[in-house]
Design a protein around this motif. Structure first.
Motif, short mmCIF file in Angstrom:
data_model
loop_
_atom_site.label_atom_id
_atom_site.label_comp_id
_atom_site.label_asym_id
_atom_site.label_seq_id
_atom_site.Cartn_x
_atom_site.Cartn_y
_atom_site.Cartn_z
N GLY B 28 3.91 -1.24 11.45
CA GLY B 28 5.32 -1.40 11.77
C GLY B 28 6.26 -1.02 10.65
N HIS B 29 5.73 -0.83 9.45
CA HIS B 29 6.55 -0.42 8.31
C HIS B 29 6.59 1.09 8.19
N ASP B 30 7.74 1.62 7.71
CA ASP B 30 7.88 3.06 7.64
C ASP B 30 8.13 3.58 6.23
N THR B 31 8.25 2.68 5.28
CA THR B 31 8.61 3.05 3.92
C THR B 31 7.55 2.57 2.94
N TYR B 50 9.89 7.92 2.46
CA TYR B 50 10.32 7.62 3.83
C TYR B 50 10.40 8.94 4.57
N TYR B 72 2.54 7.45 8.04
CA TYR B 72 3.21 6.59 7.04
C TYR B 72 2.34 6.27 5.83
N SER B 93 5.00 -1.82 1.11
CA SER B 93 5.59 -1.23 2.31
C SER B 93 6.73 -2.10 2.83
N SER B 94 7.61 -1.46 3.55
CA SER B 94 8.78 -2.15 4.09
C SER B 94 9.36 -1.34 5.24
N LEU B 95 10.37 -1.92 5.85
CA LEU B 95 11.11 -1.22 6.90
C LEU B 95 12.43 -0.80 6.29
#
Lengths: 111, 113
Positions: B28-31, B50, B72, B93-95
């Motif tokens: 679910g994270h993209d970064t 990103y 990702y 990781s993060s959104l």
């Protein structure tokens, strides 16, 4: 550049004593985050503070954001050996910015 | 729900060699952000990826480069290794659109001899 400072660098406490670490910046902090890293482990996100004067609690941990948003603190009541580790404060201006970590406060708890 | 996974966990390299570290972000994270943590210090930001592009970069030389793949996941490459590159390399990781704190992997402990 932006810098986040923490004091003390090290703290040794007897089990059951309280502990406080302070996070300071010369510039206004945006979103203060606190992380805990156990010895040999990796940083684990604890909490985020956003509003001026905000206070949040997690069981024995109390997090506070200063009124001027230039400092923050983490207070642990009645420390336990499971609290051992390094506590980092970190600032992130927006979700599009990097997280900048302070140098951390290393907590040792003597049983 | 898998967290952030990094490989390898430990690595020993010789000065001058090149190394590639790998990271799979939390579902679910993209970064993906990479940090270097020397012993007794706080994590130092290397760069962030990103949409397969480097968005931000910290104060690290060009010997440090990275890549993000369509799924990702990310790689950190370090060329011409120096003794001073010995450290714990952390992937987080993060959104991108939400500030909810970073999720870190367990890290890769790199030793340069």
């Amino acid at each position: 550049g932006q810098q986040v400072m923490q004091i003390p660098q090290y703290q040794h406490v007897q089990e059951g004593e309280d502990f406080t670490t302070y996070c300071n910046s010369s510039t206004t902090l945006s979103n203060i985050q606190w992380y805990k890293q156990r010895p040999g482990g990796h940083p684990v996100f604890l909490i985020q503070l956003v509003k001026s004067g905000e206070v949040k609690k997690q069981k024995r941990l109390t997090f506070q954001f200063g009124e001027a948003k230039k400092n923050s603190s983490l207070h642990i009541t009645a420390t336990q050996t499971t609290d051992v580790g390094t506590y980092f404060c970190a600032d992130q201006k927006t979700s599009y910015d990097k997280v900048i970590f302070g140098p951390g406060t290393s907590l040792s708890v003597i049983p | 729900d898998a967290g952030v996974t990094q490989s390898p966990t430990h690595l020993i390299k010789t000065r001058g060699q090149q190394v590639t570290l790998r990271c799979s972000p939390k579902s679910g994270h993209d970064t993906v952000s990479w940090y270097q943590q020397a012993l007794g210090q706080g994590p130092q930001f290397i760069f962030q990826y990103y949409e397969e592009e480097e968005r931000q970069r910290g104060n690290f030389p060009d010997r440090f480069s990275g890549h993000q793949f369509p799924n990702y996941s990310s790689e950190l490459n370090v060329n011409a290794l120096l003794l001073g590159d010995s450290a714990l390399y952390l992937c987080a990781s993060s959104l991108l659109v939400a500030i909810r704190g970073y999720t870190f992997g367990s890290g890769t402990r790199l030793t340069v001899v």
